[in-house]
Design an enzyme around this catalytic site. Structure first.
Site, short mmCIF file in Angstrom:
data_model
loop_
_atom_site.label_atom_id
_atom_site.label_comp_id
_atom_site.label_asym_id
_atom_site.label_seq_id
_atom_site.Cartn_x
_atom_site.Cartn_y
_atom_site.Cartn_z
NE ARG A 140 0.44 15.88 -2.47
CZ ARG A 140 0.70 15.21 -1.65
NH1 ARG A 140 1.72 14.62 -1.70
NH2 ARG A 140 -0.41 14.83 -0.92
NE ARG B 125 7.56 14.71 -0.25
CZ ARG B 125 7.29 13.64 0.13
NH1 ARG B 125 7.77 13.11 1.57
NH2 ARG B 125 6.11 12.91 -0.25
NE ARG C 148 8.74 19.83 4.03
CZ ARG C 148 9.05 19.45 5.06
NH1 ARG C 148 9.62 20.02 5.85
NH2 ARG C 148 8.70 18.19 5.28
CG ASP D 299 -1.51 18.91 3.55
OD1 ASP D 299 -0.84 18.16 2.70
OD2 ASP D 299 -2.26 18.46 4.51
CE1 TYR E 85 -4.50 11.12 5.79
CE2 TYR E 85 -6.04 12.26 4.57
CZ TYR E 85 -4.78 11.63 4.62
OH TYR E 85 -4.01 11.26 3.64
O1 CP3 Z 1 -0.44 19.43 -5.99
C1 CP3 Z 1 0.18 20.45 -5.55
O2 CP3 Z 1 1.57 20.57 -6.00
C2 CP3 Z 1 -0.17 21.17 -4.44
C3 CP3 Z 1 0.04 20.93 -3.00
C4 CP3 Z 1 -0.53 19.96 -2.56
C5 CP3 Z 1 0.03 19.41 -1.19
N1 CP3 Z 1 -0.92 18.44 -0.64
C6 CP3 Z 1 1.30 19.71 -0.51
C7 CP3 Z 1 1.95 18.67 0.22
C8 CP3 Z 1 -1.75 19.29 -2.51
C9 CP3 Z 1 -2.83 19.28 -3.87
C10 CP3 Z 1 -1.92 18.21 -1.42
C11 CP3 Z 1 -3.25 17.45 -1.16
C12 CP3 Z 1 -3.20 16.42 -0.42
N2 CP3 Z 1 -2.38 16.21 0.94
C13 CP3 Z 1 -3.81 15.07 -0.52
C14 CP3 Z 1 -5.00 14.94 -1.68
C15 CP3 Z 1 -4.01 14.60 -3.01
C16 CP3 Z 1 -3.41 13.01 -2.80
O3 CP3 Z 1 -2.22 12.79 -3.03
O4 CP3 Z 1 -4.36 12.37 -2.82
C17 CP3 Z 1 -3.63 14.29 0.69
C18 CP3 Z 1 -4.26 12.88 0.93
C19 CP3 Z 1 -3.00 15.12 1.62
C20 CP3 Z 1 -2.38 14.72 2.94
C21 CP3 Z 1 -0.81 14.49 2.86
N3 CP3 Z 1 -0.01 15.84 2.80
C22 CP3 Z 1 -0.24 13.27 2.64
C23 CP3 Z 1 -0.58 12.14 2.38
C24 CP3 Z 1 1.32 13.86 2.43
C25 CP3 Z 1 2.44 13.01 2.27
C26 CP3 Z 1 3.21 12.68 3.27
C27 CP3 Z 1 4.62 12.19 2.72
O5 CP3 Z 1 5.61 12.82 3.07
O6 CP3 Z 1 4.84 11.26 1.96
C28 CP3 Z 1 1.36 15.11 2.73
C29 CP3 Z 1 2.47 16.11 2.60
C30 CP3 Z 1 2.56 16.91 1.62
N4 CP3 Z 1 1.62 18.01 1.35
C31 CP3 Z 1 3.73 17.26 0.63
C32 CP3 Z 1 3.52 18.37 -0.14
C33 CP3 Z 1 4.28 18.90 -1.18
C34 CP3 Z 1 5.08 16.61 1.01
C35 CP3 Z 1 5.54 16.59 2.28
C36 CP3 Z 1 6.61 17.75 2.56
O7 CP3 Z 1 6.96 18.67 2.02
O8 CP3 Z 1 6.71 17.43 3.72
#
Ligand code: CP3
Length: 346
Positions: A23, A27, A36, A72, A148
């Protein structure tokens, strides 16, 4: 040295320990938050230029040794016709969760070129900007994707997923086979587009016992790694809460295993017979404390590696949104400096 990360994946000696963060494009970066304000998360993923720009944000700020493509976990499921939204602060919410064997039957396996074409374009754009720095592609692992799809959203204990597995073992294996096939195609397309390594996020598999992992997950993971071996790129398998699963995860066949912060790195590496490289495993919450605390926890990890080849420094899970980017910058430089000196002592 731009091949530090790839060399470490293959347990070859490096000048110092490579560093990147799960990540790292997200954010906690003000430039990401600014984007965003104008676009939704999935909208960003669907615009190759924007996804490429975000992928490069941490590379411009920090001396990280790899970039990870911005997408994602849910991205490839769009091509399976799965209707979902990613809610801020919550995660993916699925409109019609999988609740019966019939739902599994209806799930299509998409063609190679139908899976996330925007992500493939983003990979091509990023590759032109990285000056040889490796680019990591990624996918969710079949179990974590299935969790999911079955839960319909995030979950604390994944009870519905486990219940589905036990009640409908045949449909479960069908679901896992379909997801495995989709992930293999998605990963293959990413490598063909230019990804130099891939990480498989089995973030939630730690909710299973070793016995159930063996029966319900491992055969599919073996298939996934067997099918992607000809791509000849290092593959990282990451999960959280996996202390009891590590020897089984190793059997799946990845080059690298990602560790969360709950396991002491040396003990985990030992449990893996030192037969793979390891990645991790600083608690992301440590980055919210004073620098002295960050330094102490980082040194603890570096000492446990005993300077052995095949360690990639990372967090035990994704960077928290509250993290101060200047701490991240300092941490990257610190790991490089300390491990460069460690190698000098040998
Ligand atoms: O690592 C990186 O920088 C690359 C981008 C990346 C994102 N999601 C972008 C994202 C990666 C590798 C992921 C993987 C991902 N997404 C996982 C596996 C990694 C982990 O954390 O276990 C999972 C479970 C997801 C599903 C998901 N997407 C979740 C649980 C969330 C968080 C929701 C929140 O707001 O807390 C997301 C949203 C997400 N995916 C964000 C980003 C940058 C943040 C939310 C946003 O910008 O609104």
């Amino acid at each position: 040295m731009t091949d530090r990360f790839l060399r470490a994946c293959y347990r070859q000696e490096t000048d110092c320990t490579p560093v990147w963060f799960m990540r790292q494009a997200g954010r906690y970066l003000p430039e990401y938050r600014r984007l965003r304000e104008r676009y939704g998360l999935m909208e960003l993923c669907r615009h190759p230029e924007l996804a490429a720009e975000i992928t490069l944000m941490p590379v411009h700020r920090f001396a990280v040794d790899a970039a990870i493509i911005f997408a994602d976990l849910m991205t490839p499921l769009e091509a399976m016709g799965v209707d979902f939204e990613v809610q801020e602060g919550v995660g993916p919410i699925i409109v019609h969760p999988i609740r019966s064997p019939d739902d599994v039957q209806k799930l299509p396996v998409p063609d190679d070129d139908a899976i996330a074409p925007a992500t493939m374009q983003a990979i091509q754009i990023v590759k032109g900007e990285l000056n040889g720095l490796p680019l990591i592609g990624f996918a969710g692992a079949p179990f974590t994707l299935a969790s999911y799809l079955v839960e319909g959203g995030p979950s604390r204990d994944f009870a519905q997923t486990r219940a589905f597995m036990f009640r409908h073992p045949k449909a479960w294996h069908q679901l896992m086979a379909k997801l495995t096939e989709t992930v293999v195609r998605y990963i293959t397309a990413q490598v063909q587009a230019g990804a130099d390594a891939v990480q498989i996020f089995d973030s939630w598999v730690g909710c299973l016992s070793p016995t159930d992992y063996c029966e319900f997950v491992l055969p599919h993971m073996c298939q996934l790694f067997e099918r992607t071996a000809p791509l000849r790129v290092p593959r990282i398998l990451f999960g959280t809460g996996t202390a009891t699963l590590l020897p089984l995860m190793r059997q799946a066949g990845s080059e690298v295993i990602g560790l969360d912060w709950r396991v002491p790195l040396d003990e985990a590496w030992q449990a893996l017979d030192f037969a793979v490289a390891v990645q991790g495993n600083l608690d992301p919450a440590v980055l919210l404390a004073d620098w002295a605390v960050v330094e102490r926890h980082t040194m603890n990890i570096l000492r446990r590696t005993k300077g052995k080849a095949g360690h990639i420094f990372n967090l035990g899970h994704g960077i928290l949104p509250q993290t101060d980017p200047s701490i991240v910058a300092r941490l990257v430089d610190f790991v490089h400096e300390v491990t460069d000196r460690q190698r000098g002592w040998r």
